[in-house]
Design a protein around this motif. Structure first.
Motif, mmCIF file in Angstrom:
data_model
loop_
_atom_site.group_PDB
_atom_site.id
_atom_site.type_symbol
_atom_site.label_atom_id
_atom_site.label_comp_id
_atom_site.label_asym_id
_atom_site.label_seq_id
_atom_site.Cartn_x
_atom_site.Cartn_y
_atom_site.Cartn_z
ATOM 1 N N LEU A 1 5.044 -3.954 -8.831
ATOM 2 C CA LEU A 1 4.775 -4.621 -7.556
ATOM 3 C C LEU A 1 5.404 -6.012 -7.514
ATOM 4 O O LEU A 1 6.049 -6.389 -6.535
ATOM 5 C CB LEU A 1 3.265 -4.723 -7.325
ATOM 6 C CG LEU A 1 2.826 -5.580 -6.129
ATOM 7 C CD1 LEU A 1 3.309 -4.971 -4.816
ATOM 8 C CD2 LEU A 1 1.310 -5.756 -6.114
ATOM 9 N N ARG B 1 1.926 1.816 -3.467
ATOM 10 C CA ARG B 1 0.824 2.352 -4.261
ATOM 11 C C ARG B 1 0.644 3.847 -4.022
ATOM 12 O O ARG B 1 0.406 4.610 -4.966
ATOM 13 C CB ARG B 1 -0.459 1.593 -3.924
ATOM 14 C CG ARG B 1 -1.681 2.048 -4.711
ATOM 15 C CD ARG B 1 -2.838 1.082 -4.536
ATOM 16 N NE ARG B 1 -3.244 0.918 -3.153
ATOM 17 C CZ ARG B 1 -4.152 0.041 -2.734
ATOM 18 N NH1 ARG B 1 -4.744 -0.761 -3.617
ATOM 19 N NH2 ARG B 1 -4.473 -0.058 -1.463
ATOM 20 N N GLU C 1 0.825 -1.203 0.000
ATOM 21 C CA GLU C 1 0.000 0.000 0.000
ATOM 22 C C GLU C 1 0.863 1.259 0.000
ATOM 23 O O GLU C 1 0.498 2.278 -0.612
ATOM 24 C CB GLU C 1 -0.926 -0.013 1.212
ATOM 25 C CG GLU C 1 -2.040 -1.056 1.118
ATOM 26 C CD GLU C 1 -2.810 -1.203 2.420
ATOM 27 O OE1 GLU C 1 -2.510 -0.436 3.373
ATOM 28 O OE2 GLU C 1 -3.697 -2.070 2.490
ATOM 29 N N SER D 1 3.577 5.719 -5.614
ATOM 30 C CA SER D 1 3.429 5.618 -7.068
ATOM 31 C C SER D 1 2.356 6.572 -7.574
ATOM 32 O O SER D 1 2.513 7.224 -8.616
ATOM 33 C CB SER D 1 3.085 4.180 -7.462
ATOM 34 O OG SER D 1 2.829 4.080 -8.842
ATOM 35 N N TYR E 1 -2.165 -0.815 -7.775
ATOM 36 C CA TYR E 1 -0.766 -1.021 -7.414
ATOM 37 C C TYR E 1 0.129 -0.695 -8.610
ATOM 38 O O TYR E 1 -0.287 -0.836 -9.764
ATOM 39 C CB TYR E 1 -0.521 -2.464 -6.976
ATOM 40 C CG TYR E 1 -1.166 -2.816 -5.654
ATOM 41 C CD1 TYR E 1 -0.635 -2.347 -4.464
ATOM 42 C CD2 TYR E 1 -2.303 -3.609 -5.607
ATOM 43 C CE1 TYR E 1 -1.227 -2.662 -3.242
ATOM 44 C CE2 TYR E 1 -2.910 -3.925 -4.394
ATOM 45 C CZ TYR E 1 -2.362 -3.449 -3.218
ATOM 46 O OH TYR E 1 -2.954 -3.744 -2.030
ATOM 47 N N PRO F 1 -1.221 3.307 -13.081
ATOM 48 C CA PRO F 1 -1.510 2.230 -12.123
ATOM 49 C C PRO F 1 -1.744 0.897 -12.818
ATOM 50 O O PRO F 1 -2.203 0.829 -13.958
ATOM 51 C CB PRO F 1 -2.786 2.722 -11.434
ATOM 52 C CG PRO F 1 -3.447 3.603 -12.441
ATOM 53 C CD PRO F 1 -2.326 4.264 -13.209
#
Length: 584
Positions: A352, A333, A330, A336, A348, A343
């Protein structure tokens, strides 16, 4: 020293215009308070950085300075037995309720140092050049992996500060290198080793459902996924206390403050079952709660694995408990999103999977640079939303682990501990680890494991049928299958972490318990084939004793397993005798 000026800032992410070169992953001092940051992107003369502290008060025009070095932590004997934040800053160095802004990751302590080399010796990277006094393992002082040379001078035995110079080397080019008991290492760079070794022995956890059904190899990787309230933290605490590792690294990555408070309160009070001394003497806790800066949460995982590799290089077996990698994902995310990256699945970032691989692949059993053998075993908890194992973090994690311990909400609500579902969990190193069990005198481990899993699978099918037609309508053989599965669940797989007798189960005790229960099932199935009803078998007193075997069959009683086996045989002989008398 590289310099830049902030142009834009949003939460933990900033952009700055550089007047001199920077490099990716370079550590930064940001603003007047010199907050710790790291370069994550370069574009022309613009750098993008993430800041590991609260950025409140920063504004455009504030200075940014590069250190010229990657983000690193100081590794040394002062780590053991203490609690740190995600950047290995001691939690003792706090004022009021938080860190001083810009606080450097320094430890203030001294140790009784005894050198292991003398003037004129040639030393190489990873070699032990001294030891410090203290209880527990992990007290060696290592030459940094990228340093070697001839000893010019070494201090006499005595007490010195951890960062004081205790050894001076001259390298091949004639330059002097001053070494202290600690050295810095970049957290995103794996520490080198002389080579990887095959994972051919299990890390014994003391939990029967894990060691017998889903073992993790020493130097292996395991995932522990489960929804809220399924017992991830309790199980990891049990593993930390009872697994056969020399050093425990526990990282609370983005967990709720109340859960982390329990860990910080309970761990220092735990007794090491090996020595009777405090467990903290061989434990390092890295605490990074959900209200701490999100960028520091992202770094905490790398800090923990770097600390684990440091103790691995001393020839020790290290177990790393990460709770949980979902919170770490998280953080990825969020950062990012602030960078404006495209995304991927569930928001994510697209990288990842590769970041998860970077983390889990640093677990290994290796030959150290000093010629010894060390290992890092990683157990990563995953917190899938609503217990959905198809979500990205869980599904990607399954690609990189060899043992998958799926926690089940239904079993947890039924107060079944550990709440690991035997039909959705798996282990991929069974064939390799079977040889270890044979060496422990359990040549039937693999066959018993297969039979137990088959029994539990049959139970799941028959229970669905029994809900439709009723249990009594099933044939005797199927009723016996349900009875045998219930016995294995209650007597073998259930294990209380609060029981003085059953909170730990050694391999010898596991073998004895499994053999006794398999003996009972064999004789029960034979009795059913001879016409005895499963209902009469269910009323046998010996069955109730076997259901409580975990509580009543202690480690000291393993030598008396033949006595219990005789009781089982006598109980069935008496039952057959009664049945024959009734028939006549």
């Amino acid at each position: 020293m590289s310099k830049a000026v902030i142009q834009w800032i949003g939460g933990p992410v900033l952009k700055a215009r550089a007047s001199s070169p920077f490099h990716v992953h370079e550590a930064l001092a940001v603003g007047e308070q010199r907050l710790l940051g790291e370069v994550i992107q370069l574009s022309g003369d613009t750098i993008t950085a993430q800041v590991y502290e609260d950025t409140t008060g920063l504004r455009p025009g504030d200075p940014v300075e590069g250190t010229g070095l990657p983000l690193s932590v100081a590794l040394g004997p002062g780590i053991l037995g203490h609690i740190f934040d995600g950047l290995l800053r001691p939690l003792g160095d706090v004022t009021q309720h938080w860190f001083k802004p810009g606080l450097a990751a320094k430890r203030h302590g001294s140790f009784e140092f005894t050198p292991a080399v003398k003037e004129g010796d040639q030393v190489k990277g990873g070699q032990v050049f001294g030891e410090v006094a203290g209880e527990g393992p992990g007290r060696a002082c290592l030459v940094p992996p990228n340093v070697s040379g001839r000893v010019v001078s070494v201090v006499e035995p005595g007490e010195y500060a951890e960062d004081a110079t205790v050894l001076v080397l001259e390298d091949a080019e004639g330059r002097e290198r001053k070494l202290s008991m600690q050295h810095d290492w970049p957290v995103r760079h794996p520490r080198p080793s002389a080579g990887r070794l095959p994972a051919d022995a299990p890390m014994v956890t003391g939990q029967r459902i894990l060691d017998t059904l889903f073992p993790v190899a020493r130097g292996g990787r395991a995932a522990l996924p489960g929804g809220f309230g399924t017992g991830k933290t309790v199980l990891q605490e049990s593993l930390a206390k009872w697994c056969d590792a020399d050093i425990i690294i526990y990282v609370g990555c983005g967990e709720r403050g109340n859960e982390m408070a329990e860990v910080l309160d309970e761990f220092p009070e735990l007794e090491d079952p090996r020595t009777g001394r405090p467990l903290m003497e061989r434990t390092v806790i890295i605490a990074n709660t959900s209200n701490m800066p999100v960028a520091a949460r992202e770094a905490s995982i790398y800090t923990a694995i770097t600390v684990a590799e440091y103790f691995r290089d001393q020839g020790l077996a290290v177990a790393l408990m990460a709770d949980s990698t979902s919170r770490w994902a998280e953080a990825l995310r969020e950062v990012s999103g602030r960078l404006g990256e495209l995304p991927g699945e569930s928001g994510y970032p697209a990288y990842l999977a590769s970041r998860l691989a970077d983390f889990y692949e640093r677990a290994a059993r290796v030959k150290t640079l000093a010629g010894g053998e060390g290992s890092v075993t990683v157990i990563g908890a995953v917190s899938p939303p609503a217990g959905d194992f198809s979500e990205p973090v869980t599904s990607h994690t399954k690609r990189y682990v060899r043992s998958f311990w799926a926690l089940d909400r239904g079993r947890a609500q039924a107060r079944f501990y550990p709440a690991i579902h035997p039909l959705t969990s798996y282990a991929e190193d069974v064939d390799t680890l079977a040889r270890w069990w044979q060496m422990q005198g359990n040549s039937e481990w693999k066959a018993h494991r297969r039979r137990l899993l088959t029994l539990l699978e049959q139970q799941a099918k028959l229970e669905r049928m029994a809900r439709i037609v009723g249990k009594d309508a099933l044939p005797d053989e199927q009723q016996m299958t349900l009875l045998a599965a219930d016995l294995m669940n209650e007597g073998f797989l259930r294990q209380s972490s609060f029981s003085d007798v059953d909170r730990y189960c050694s391999p010898k005790r596991q073998t004895a318990m499994l053999n006794l229960m398999m003996q009972f099932i064999d004789q029960a199935e034979e009795a059913v084939s001879n016409g005895i009803s499963p209902g009469k078998i269910a009323q046998m007193p010996i069955l109730r004793k076997l259901q409580r075997l975990g509580e009543e069959f202690s480690e000291e009683m393993v030598a008396d397993k033949a006595k219990v086996a005789t009781e089982i045989g006598n109980a069935f002989a008496e039952l057959e005798k009664q049945e024959a008398a009734h028939a006549s």
